[in-house]
Design a protein around this motif. Structure first.
Motif, mmCIF file in Angstrom:
data_model
loop_
_atom_site.group_PDB
_atom_site.id
_atom_site.type_symbol
_atom_site.label_atom_id
_atom_site.label_comp_id
_atom_site.label_asym_id
_atom_site.label_seq_id
_atom_site.Cartn_x
_atom_site.Cartn_y
_atom_site.Cartn_z
ATOM 1 N N LYS A 173 1.079 -6.668 11.317
ATOM 2 C CA LYS A 173 0.197 -7.737 11.780
ATOM 3 C C LYS A 173 -0.479 -8.443 10.620
ATOM 4 N N ASN A 174 -0.778 -7.685 9.548
ATOM 5 C CA ASN A 174 -1.503 -8.227 8.404
ATOM 6 C C ASN A 174 -0.607 -8.627 7.232
ATOM 7 N N GLY A 175 0.701 -8.516 7.404
ATOM 8 C CA GLY A 175 1.623 -8.957 6.368
ATOM 9 C C GLY A 175 1.665 -8.067 5.135
ATOM 10 N N ILE A 176 1.348 -6.775 5.316
ATOM 11 C CA ILE A 176 1.359 -5.803 4.222
ATOM 12 C C ILE A 176 2.499 -4.826 4.429
ATOM 13 N N VAL A 177 3.105 -4.372 3.338
ATOM 14 C CA VAL A 177 4.171 -3.377 3.427
ATOM 15 C C VAL A 177 3.622 -2.019 2.993
ATOM 16 N N LEU A 178 3.791 -1.026 3.864
ATOM 17 C CA LEU A 178 3.415 0.349 3.570
ATOM 18 C C LEU A 178 4.639 1.038 2.980
ATOM 19 N N ASN A 179 4.479 1.624 1.789
ATOM 20 C CA ASN A 179 5.607 2.220 1.069
ATOM 21 C C ASN A 179 5.389 3.715 0.870
ATOM 22 N N MET A 180 6.293 4.536 1.399
ATOM 23 C CA MET A 180 6.224 5.973 1.138
ATOM 24 C C MET A 180 6.968 6.278 -0.154
ATOM 25 N N GLU A 181 6.305 6.976 -1.058
ATOM 26 C CA GLU A 181 6.934 7.207 -2.364
ATOM 27 C C GLU A 181 7.942 8.349 -2.324
ATOM 28 N N PHE A 182 9.082 8.090 -2.939
ATOM 29 C CA PHE A 182 10.124 9.085 -3.206
ATOM 30 C C PHE A 182 9.675 9.862 -4.444
ATOM 31 N N VAL B 236 0.866 -1.181 0.000
ATOM 32 C CA VAL B 236 0.000 0.000 0.000
ATOM 33 C C VAL B 236 0.902 1.230 0.000
ATOM 34 N N ILE B 237 0.544 2.220 -0.787
ATOM 35 C CA ILE B 237 1.355 3.432 -0.908
ATOM 36 C C ILE B 237 0.969 4.446 0.164
ATOM 37 N N CYS B 238 1.915 5.331 0.498
ATOM 38 C CA CYS B 238 1.612 6.495 1.326
ATOM 39 C C CYS B 238 2.568 7.624 0.932
ATOM 40 N N PHE B 239 2.325 8.816 1.482
ATOM 41 C CA PHE B 239 3.093 9.992 1.079
ATOM 42 C C PHE B 239 3.514 10.817 2.297
ATOM 43 N N SER B 240 4.619 11.529 2.126
ATOM 44 C CA SER B 240 5.091 12.417 3.194
ATOM 45 C C SER B 240 4.190 13.636 3.315
ATOM 46 N N GLY B 241 3.691 14.133 2.176
ATOM 47 C CA GLY B 241 2.982 15.409 2.140
ATOM 48 C C GLY B 241 3.931 16.533 1.760
ATOM 49 N N ASN B 242 3.370 17.711 1.511
ATOM 50 C CA ASN B 242 4.170 18.876 1.157
ATOM 51 C C ASN B 242 4.689 19.586 2.399
ATOM 52 N N GLU C 149 14.102 5.014 11.570
ATOM 53 C CA GLU C 149 13.372 5.439 12.773
ATOM 54 C C GLU C 149 12.211 4.486 13.069
ATOM 55 N N LEU C 150 11.515 4.052 12.031
ATOM 56 C CA LEU C 150 10.356 3.182 12.231
ATOM 57 C C LEU C 150 10.766 1.735 12.472
ATOM 58 N N ASP C 151 11.855 1.315 11.838
ATOM 59 C CA ASP C 151 12.462 0.005 12.091
ATOM 60 C C ASP C 151 11.438 -1.133 12.055
ATOM 61 N N SER C 152 10.737 -1.237 10.932
ATOM 62 C CA SER C 152 9.730 -2.293 10.774
ATOM 63 C C SER C 152 9.832 -2.894 9.382
ATOM 64 N N PRO C 153 9.678 -4.209 9.274
ATOM 65 C CA PRO C 153 9.669 -4.827 7.938
ATOM 66 C C PRO C 153 8.451 -4.413 7.119
ATOM 67 N N SER C 154 7.484 -3.785 7.768
ATOM 68 C CA SER C 154 6.271 -3.358 7.068
ATOM 69 C C SER C 154 6.267 -1.887 6.710
ATOM 70 N N PHE C 155 7.417 -1.216 6.842
ATOM 71 C CA PHE C 155 7.531 0.151 6.307
ATOM 72 C C PHE C 155 8.789 0.267 5.477
ATOM 73 N N LYS C 156 8.600 0.603 4.208
ATOM 74 C CA LYS C 156 9.704 0.773 3.269
ATOM 75 C C LYS C 156 9.437 2.008 2.410
ATOM 76 N N VAL C 157 10.305 2.219 1.453
ATOM 77 C CA VAL C 157 10.181 3.337 0.511
ATOM 78 C C VAL C 157 9.902 2.801 -0.885
ATOM 79 N N LEU C 158 8.967 3.433 -1.569
ATOM 80 C CA LEU C 158 8.792 3.189 -2.990
ATOM 81 C C LEU C 158 9.865 4.032 -3.676
ATOM 82 N N TYR C 159 10.955 3.378 -4.062
ATOM 83 C CA TYR C 159 12.083 4.092 -4.653
ATOM 84 C C TYR C 159 11.823 4.284 -6.144
ATOM 85 N N ASP C 160 11.405 5.497 -6.474
ATOM 86 C CA ASP C 160 11.137 5.843 -7.873
ATOM 87 C C ASP C 160 12.438 6.326 -8.496
#
Length: 286
Positions: free
Chosen positions: A159-168, A127-133, A191-202
């Motif tokens: 808990k649900n086995g999904i990775v949340l990705n913040m887009e670059f 699932v994607i997410c964003f930093s915001g402006n 900082e978050l140190d979780s296998p379920s938070f990564k970056v969508l490296y564009d």
């Protein structure tokens, strides 16, 4: 090799931080190659102009060997399922309104959890997410706010086995976007140190911001959960003749890290769109 040599080799690998699991992932990646996806929005104009349906586009993707049409919605997933396609990156939220502002947290946490539930329902990985402006906010404050907000949803993703990705994203085209540098995004992941938070490296956006994409892939691959392509400069086709990035070399570097996720084609075709997609698939099929 005798037993002593084997143990010695294992000790050397361990000292380098290379685990048996990493070696297995690397062998699997080399065997299976890059799993390719495509972002539907890049083809909406072409499909409309040529009176092509989603079904026809899905058939084209299937024939090419593409396994995912991403940034699509639930109303499209049933059609995609009929062609054996998944959505490797599920949409959520908007680019300007992100986790960097505390006043957005309640709404974004609720929305993101709903999108995680959908991803689980359909057996999709990301699932994607964003930093915001920035909106005049300092980047350190924004990063701290992102940590606070994301800590309210990342454990749910884990808990649900999904990775949340913040887009670059680059902050030239997406003016004022906060998550526009490797250093800032890597720090957030740590900082978050979780296998379920990564970056969508564009890769296109990173190149637009002057980052060394090859170095980023090799040095920070543990922070990247998904990749996007795009010719740089211009975000058009990714063949080496029309832009400056060597995508074949970049894909080989990605495989060498042991990456087993997806690479989404997200370039805006300037020639025949389907032919360009076919060529992009071949370039990245290493």
């Amino acid at each position: 090799m005798n037993r002593r040599d084997v143990l010695k080799s294992m000790a050397v690998l361990a000292a380098l931080g290379i685990t048996p699991a990493h070696l297995h992932a690397l062998e699997e990646a080399k065997k299976n190659g890059i799993r390719q996806s495509v972002c539907l929005w890049c083809y909406n104009g072409y499909l409309k102009k040529n009176n092509l349906s989603l079904e026809q586009f899905c058939q084209i993707c299937k024939d090419l060997g593409i396994g995912s049409v991403e940034l699509t919605g639930e109303s499209q997933w049933e059609v995609m399922k009929n062609y054996g396609l998944i959505c490797a990156m599920c949409p959520s939220g908007s680019i300007p309104k992100g986790f960097n502002r505390v006043e957005n947290h309640k709404e974004l946490v609720e929305l993101t959890k709903k999108r995680i539930d959908l991803a689980v329902k359909w057996n999709f990985p990301n699932v994607i997410c964003f930093s915001g402006n920035c909106e005049k906010m300092g980047k350190e404050e924004g990063l701290a706010n992102c940590v606070v907000g994301l800590k309210q949803v990342v454990p749910y993703a884990e808990k649900n086995g999904i990775v949340l990705n913040m887009e670059f994203l680059n902050s030239h085209g997406h003016k004022d976007y906060m998550g526009d540098s490797t250093a800032w995004l890597v720090k957030l992941v740590h900082e978050l140190d979780s296998p379920s938070f990564k970056v969508l490296y564009d890769i296109y956006h990173a190149a637009e911001m002057g980052e060394d994409t090859m170095k980023d892939i090799r040095e920070h691959h543990d922070c990247w959960g998904h990749y996007h392509t795009g010719g740089w400069p211009g975000r058009a086709e990714i063949d080496f003749a029309s832009q400056r990035l060597d995508y074949t070399a970049l894909m080989k570097a990605i495989l060498e890290t042991g990456y087993t996720g997806w690479v989404g084609q997200e370039f805006c075709p300037r020639r025949d769109a389907i032919q360009s997609l076919k060529e992009a698939y071949q370039i990245c099929n290493v």
